[in-house]
Design an enzyme around this catalytic site. Structure first.
Site, short mmCIF file in Angstrom:
data_model
loop_
_atom_site.label_atom_id
_atom_site.label_comp_id
_atom_site.label_asym_id
_atom_site.label_seq_id
_atom_site.Cartn_x
_atom_site.Cartn_y
_atom_site.Cartn_z
N PHE A 96 0.85 -1.19 0.00
CA PHE A 96 0.00 0.00 0.00
C PHE A 96 0.89 1.25 0.00
CE2 PHE A 96 -1.91 -3.49 2.39
CZ PHE A 96 -3.12 -3.68 1.75
N ASN B 172 -3.11 -6.00 -6.28
CA ASN B 172 -3.85 -6.09 -5.03
C ASN B 172 -2.89 -6.72 -4.01
OD1 ASN B 172 -5.35 -7.26 -2.89
ND2 ASN B 172 -7.19 -7.18 -4.15
N CYS C 291 -5.64 2.35 10.13
CA CYS C 291 -6.21 3.71 10.28
C CYS C 291 -7.72 3.63 10.44
CB CYS C 291 -5.82 4.59 9.11
SG CYS C 291 -6.31 3.94 7.51
#
Ligand code: SAH
Length: 386
Positions: free
Chosen positions: A221, A269, A330
């Site tokens: 990410f 992904n 988060c």
């Protein structure tokens, strides 16, 4: 100033230190214009503070102050200046940081991010939307502004009956801003990038993570290469993964700008990538996991924890002995305890011994208000894996 009458439960909210009063605790708002600064009184007409009134949102009132002094332009400027002064210390040397973090800076529903002399504003309630022209003026009084843009292209605005908007509010339209963070240059696209251009809440964590970077690094990410580029100089080689082609285009641009050669980027992904890499027997010395929020509401906590468990399990399995895992969540709804629990379960399954080296949170320019749990959302653990 119009008065809004609140129930005793509304008063209790204020006394508990929370700035939101829900519509169900409003007794009478008949005199209040949408987005107005209003006085809060109880049924016995006792004054409790001033708030932004919303005619649409379930959060009908957002407390600005308990003081009777009118919340006018000077008061607003004072709050913005206080937020700016606090950053002089805690974001010293940072060129990109959150200048105003809404509730955390006692300016509910207002976000201002600073990228050099460019500013990105989000006004997320009817009240802040009304104050937008004053906010733009105040920023120009405080700074030699190159550009102020709004990134009000966010769905939460619809809860306020506000349309999604983005564009330049003052001075020039700047296509790209280049700022340094931890000695690495980053280009930000303020109008089209994710969030307000970048993920400023991870600034301190990117710096902290660098101290553990070694060998072969995997940054999952990665977006525009935030952790990857910050840590690259301490690593032999770096792989950055993201599903966003735009993010990776920025990452490549950032890599070139910094003259770094030991990085490669893959559009994928991360769940699929990790599974395949694990099966293929790939090994890393440092892994970063910084996924988007998996639980946007309370009901998805369980599935979010499964997601964290899977990601962390794969990462733990692929780490060489004495490797480091930097793992983040988060999702506000996932507590630190739950997050630690998910990783502990992954560690047991991976047959690895894990030490918690650092328990971190969002950068200090995203203040955590003790009585407003919603302001604490980011968890970042730095783990030693044996
Ligand atoms: N680490 C970055 C911020 C990451 S934000 C930094 O420090 O700046 C989360 C990122 O995850 C976004 O860039 C988004 O494009 C990406 N993303 C979301 N779901 C993904 C998935 N399943 N696989 C890969 N990337 C994903």
């Amino acid at each position: 100033m119009a008065k809004v009458v609140i129930s005793s439960r509304g008063v209790e909210r204020i006394l508990s230190g929370h700035p939101w009063i829900y519509r169900s605790d409003v007794v009478d708002a008949s005199g209040a214009e949408p987005g107005a600064v209003v006085e809060l009184v109880d049924r016995r007409k006792r004054f409790w503070g001033q708030a932004l009134y919303s005619s649409k949102s379930q959060i009908a009132l957002r407390l600005l102050t308990r003081e009777p002094r009118p919340f006018d332009r000077a008061f607003l400027a004072e709050r913005i200046r206080a937020a700016a002064d606090y950053r002089k210390n805690i974001a010293k040397g940072a060129q990109a940081y959150r200048l105003v973090a809404a509730e955390g800076d006692l300016l509910p529903s207002l976000v201002i991010d600073r990228y050099g002399e460019c500013f990105v504003v989000q006004t997320l309630s009817q009240g802040m939307e009304k104050l937008k022209p004053a906010i733009v003026e105040i920023l120009q009084e405080l700074y030699s502004v190159e550009s102020i843009v709004e990134r009000n292209d966010v769905p939460v605005r619809s809860l306020e009956g506000l349309s999604e908007q983005k564009g330049t509010l003052a001075r020039e339209t700047v296509a790209e801003v280049v700022v340094e963070e931890h000695g690495v240059k980053f280009a930000f696209d303020l109008l089209n990038g994710q969030k307000t251009g970048g993920f400023l809440d991870q600034r301190e964590n990117r710096g902290a993570a660098r101290a553990y970077a070694r060998g072969r690094l995997l940054d999952c990410f990665t977006y525009a290469g935030g952790f990857a580029l910050t840590m690259a100089s301490a690593c032999k080689s770096v792989v950055g993964i993201d599903s966003s082609a735009e993010g990776l285009a920025l990452a490549r641009r950032n890599q070139e700008m910094n003259g770094l050669t030991n990085l490669e980027w893959k559009e994928a992904n991360c769940f699929d990538f990790l599974k395949a890499a694990d099966r293929a027997g790939e090994r890393f010395d440092t892994v970063v996991l910084d996924p988007p929020p998996f639980a946007r509401q309370k009901s998805s906590v369980e599935s979010a924890l499964r997601g964290y468990r899977e990601l962390n399990l794969r990462a733990l399995k692929m780490l060489n002995p004495e490797g480091f895992l930097v793992t983040c969540s988060c999702s506000y709804h996932v507590s630190e305890a739950d997050f630690l629990g998910a990783i502990a379960s992954a560690a047991l399954d991976a047959h690895r011994t894990v030490t918690v080296v650092e328990r971190r949170t969002q950068s200090r320019d995203h203040p955590i208000l003790l009585t407003v749990p919603e302001t604490h959302y980011l968890k970042c653990l730095i783990l030693r894996v044996q």
